[in-house]
Design a protein around this motif. Structure first.
Motif: not given
Ligand SMILES: [Cu+2]
Ligand SMILES: [Cu+2]
Lengths: 324, 541
Positions: B209-227
């Motif tokens: 449950v944590i993985i599914i709810l949380g991981t997209p947020v870190i993915a987006i956050t790191l994506g924003l850093v790259a952007v």
């Protein structure tokens, strides 16, 4: 004793004793709990070790009473610690009104500090003993963190923002100033010394000229106070052309601004604190003053963070003059 | 794997010998084989991260910079953190032991989506390749926390490839999490009701449950850093109009729950091991089960405790502090219940049990020192010092890795069909425990004395404690190397394990070791609660 054994840092500020008291209480609590668990584990491990294959465990399903006891007691203790920690935090966050003001800018990889009276230092801070000191912090590049272990205080210096940290030294001497937030190559070299002096010595030091003895710590030869330096900048950058007392001036008068409530376009009001002043200079359109046109140019990139702090101090000094 | 077909035992067909050759592994859909693919990958990553740790500790032996330069040092601690967290700890237990055991424990023939399971390993591997590319073409120096604007503006290292790597392994975790949730909901054996599930399953459910709810947020956050880094679009850097504190909120919104992604599965293992080696029902089953869910949910509400000195408002700090104290309670409940489980047990001390007892001790210290950090006025002093470093290593190494090792030893006979050498394993467990404490306990003191973390050089008064820590790290290194060696040795020379060498309950023990490809000859029927010790009859298969 713990200090002499090298287990605790020196206590050199009014709060360090309080922080240590909380720390030591938590150490005590942790000892009680972890030794309790360890003792129970050890006792069970020995008393109920399997002596033979025939040795059967006695099956127990659980106990609601016990579950309640060991949820509620830790919860109550935890809330107690929360309150203790929180009240200490609130003290740490509220600088006393009579605090001496210092401006600090972190940059890769040094601390640049300036006293209200104008004296500047790099990686060194001189302060008087027994007087609260409030440091306004910001950064020119990445995040840094202002950390004086002997005072038990720490605050991040975040680019684009002002934050403050205050302390009152109780002991003369020299103490470490560290950068606690990782900031690149020389992060561990971004350290300095806080020198706590007797008030008289501090006064002497403040007024000392760039003479031989001080050359190592004092920087620059600007004798102006921070506010006066801000005044120079204010005229140098042409702020006064719009911000005039006269009717029909393009910009609002700034003389009574600091500490007042400003009505913004759109009906909101905002407290004119240091952060607001800074923002008004680097990003004038973020909050437009009601009744004025958005004609003020941005000064982002044209004024250094130190310059901004001086401008802010200047605008603050205008309001202070009005008060007195 | 053992590919020798030499004696009668191997004539029995199981998942390892049904098929040979590289294709049969790379295209497998068997959850057990995929678990082993993961085991290989993460062990390699652990080894790499461990080497970085040793170089860090060697560098810190003296206050001056001696063996590497400042920039290299910064890259070492960054890559140590990135590799250990994203490429080892987060996948470790779920992707290896979870993958292997979730279907077995619930009496299923495989996970719900075997192809997605295989895909998750490929995505993980691709992410790991990006990570390794970053490491071997210059490295990255932002710290595993990627704080902006340092990561977006100031760092000249391989930030983007590292982020792509972390982003990808995030997706592989999501695949695994999805698979677990669906499998646990839909594929339980007849009679296996929710409250008859082993606590290992509950722990993996909460983790998923944590993985599914949380991981997209870190993915987006790191994506924003790259952007921001690549296109200079202002998101986090104030010079571009962004807000660096926003990054911290987004980052910790995932990264605090990520701690529970690492520790909850480990807690699941502890419940299995403690009951087995004390031959006793778990004390307070439903409290342990529900506390996992409570941790999963509350864990999402405390991220701000990483930002008490970042300049967030006092009110926000107060709320994050009180919730952080609250989240400690379910963890404490687990510790008390495990301890109570031993009461009147019939306890033996095989290696998994030694690790489990070590886990309880170290996790208790890790949890208690978490209270120091949740206490606002005290956190101001210890934040970003070695105290924090010590605290999270007690949780993540003393807790998560001890649990992982307990689990690897416990299920090794099931996975490989071989027993590991018991005495050696017990000695290794003790070495790990001692080495761990010597490495990290001094760091609590160092932190309170004021040594900031991520310091390449440090004032000389901190040296004694650093020397102790480095000495401990070498011992710990030996402790970790030993299992790698004797477990490999046991693949060929270890004694044959029967189906149930520990006389444990649990469906995974009611099928041969190693299990056949589809796990069970006939779908088992569950008629009683888990941990129904004493095991009535030791069936042989
Ligand atoms: Cu720094
Ligand atoms: Cu956290």
């Amino acid at each position: 004793m713990l200090e002499r054994l090298g287990l605790m840092p020196t206590q050199a500020s009014t709060v360090s004793g309080d922080v240590d008291a909380l720390y030591l209480s938590l150490v005590g609590l942790s000892l009680v709990f972890s030794l309790g668990i360890a003792a129970a584990l050890a006792y069970f491990a020995i008393a109920y070790r399997r002596r033979s294959e025939a040795h059967e465990a006695e099956q127990i399903h659980g106990s609601l009473a016990l579950e309640l006891v060991w949820s509620i007691i830790p919860f109550t203790i935890a809330m107690g610690i929360f309150i203790w920690g929180a009240s200490l935090f609130v003290t740490l966050k509220r600088p006393p009104d009579n605090a001496l003001e210092i401006f600090a800018v972190g940059k890769q990889w040094m601390w640049k500090l300036q006293h209200l009276e104008g004296r500047r230092e790099i990686n060194a801070l001189h302060i008087p003993v027994g007087r609260p000191v409030k440091v306004t912090l910001t950064s020119e590049d990445v995040i840094h963190s202002f950390f004086v272990p002997a005072f038990r205080v720490k605050q991040d210096a975040v680019p684009g923002r002002y934050s403050t940290v205050w302390f009152e030294a109780t002991k003369t001497g020299s103490f470490h100033l560290f950068c606690a937030e990782y900031c690149g190559t020389e992060h561990s070299g971004m350290i300095g010394t806080v020198t706590v002096m007797e008030p008289d010595d501090y006064q002497d030091w403040l007024s000392a000229e760039m003479a031989g003895g001080m050359a190592g710590t004092a920087q620059g030869d600007d004798p102006l106070s921070v506010a006066a330096a801000g005044g120079e900048l204010f005229r140098g950058l042409g702020c006064h052309t719009c911000h005039r007392q006269t009717a029909g001036a393009l910009g609002p008068s700034l003389t009574e601004l600091f500490g007042s409530q400003v009505s913004l376009r759109g009906g909101r009001t905002v407290l004119a604190d240091e952060a607001y002043l800074r923002e008004s200079i680097v990003d004038p359109r973020a909050k437009l003053v009601d009744g004025y046109q958005p004609v003020m140019p941005t000064f982002q990139g044209q004024v250094s963070e130190e310059g901004l702090m001086q401008l802010v101090a200047y605008i603050k000094s205008l309001a202070a003059e009005q008060d007195s | 794997m053992d590919t020798q077909v030499t004696n009668e035992h191997d004539r029995q067909e199981h998942y390892l010998n049904v098929d040979y050759g590289i294709r049969s592994w790379l295209l497998t859909r068997d959850h057990k084989r995929i678990a082993l693919l993961y085991l290989g990958s993460i062990t390699f990553m652990f080894f790499l991260g461990g080497i970085f740790a040793l170089v860090i500790r060697l560098e810190l032996l003296t206050p001056a910079g001696d063996i590497v330069g400042a920039d290299t040092y910064n890259k070492l601690f960054t890559m140590h953190g990135v590799i250990m967290i994203f490429f080892f700890l987060i996948p470790s237990i779920p992707a290896v032991l979870g993958n292997f055991l979730v279907p077995l424990m619930i009496g299923a023939r495989d996970l719900a989506f075997p192809r997605i399971n295989l895909a998750s390993w490929y995505i993980y591997s691709l992410g790991a390749l990006f990570g390794l590319w970053a490491v071997f073409t210059g490295g990255v120096d932002t710290g595993w926390t990627f704080y902006a604007p340092y990561s977006t503006t100031a760092s000249y290292t391989k930030v983007v490839p590292t982020i792509v790597g972390a982003f990808l392994v995030g997706f592989s975790s999501i695949f695994t999490g999805l698979n677990f949730i669906v499998t646990i909901h839909r594929m339980r054996a007849p009679g296996l009701t929710w409250f008859r599930l082993p606590l290992f399953i509950w722990a993996h459910y909460a983790t998923s449950v944590i993985i599914i709810l949380g991981t997209p947020v870190i993915a987006i956050t790191l994506g924003l850093v790259a952007v921001e880094r690549v296109f200079r679009i202002g998101i986090f850097d104030p010079a571009l109009g962004g807000d660096p504190i926003l990054f911290q909120h987004l980052f910790w919104f995932y990264s605090h729950p990520a701690v529970y992604i690492m520790i909850l599965p480990s807690m699941g293992i502890i419940s299995e091991v403690i009951t087995c080696f004390s031959r006793k029902r778990i004390f307070g089953y439903s409290f342990i089960a529900v506390s996992s869910l409570a941790i999963a949910l509350l864990g999402f509400l405390v991220w701000g405790h990483h930002m008490f000195v970042s300049g967030q408002s006092v009110y926000a700090a107060l709320i994050f502090s009180v919730l952080s104290f609250a989240v400690a309670i379910p963890s404490a409940v687990k510790v008390f219940n495990w301890t109570a489980t031993l009461y009147k047990g019939s306890i033996s001390f095989e290696a998994p049990m030694v690790y489990a007892l070590g886990f309880i001790g170290l996790f208790t210290i890790g949890g208690l020192t978490g209270l120091f950090l949740a206490a606002l006025g005290l956190d101001v002093h210890v934040h970003d010092t070695y105290f924090v470093v010590a605290h999270f290593h007690y949780i993540m190494v003393g807790g998560a890795i001890m649990g992982y090792l307990a689990g690897i030893h416990f299920w090794w006979p099931k996975i490989t069909g071989r027993l590991y050498p018991e005495t050696l394993a017990r000695i290794a467990a003790l070495i790990v425990f001692l080495g761990f404490n010597l490495t990290f306990f001094p760091q609590f003191v160092l932190g309170y004395l004021g040594m900031p973390r991520r310091y390449y050089v440090y004032p000389p008064e901190f040296q004694v404690l650093n020397v102790m820590s480095t000495a401990g790290a070498t011992i710990l290194g030996v402790g970790y190397l030993l299992p790698m060696l004797y477990l490999t040795w046991s693949l060929r020379w270890g004694a044959r394990a029967g189906a149930n060498p520990w006389r444990a309950t649990g469906l995974e023990w009611q099928t041969p070791s190693p299990p056949p490809t589809y796990n069970f000859a006939t779908t088992p029927l569950v008629t009683e609660e888990p941990y129904a010790y004493p095991l009535r009859e030791a069936r042989e298969y």
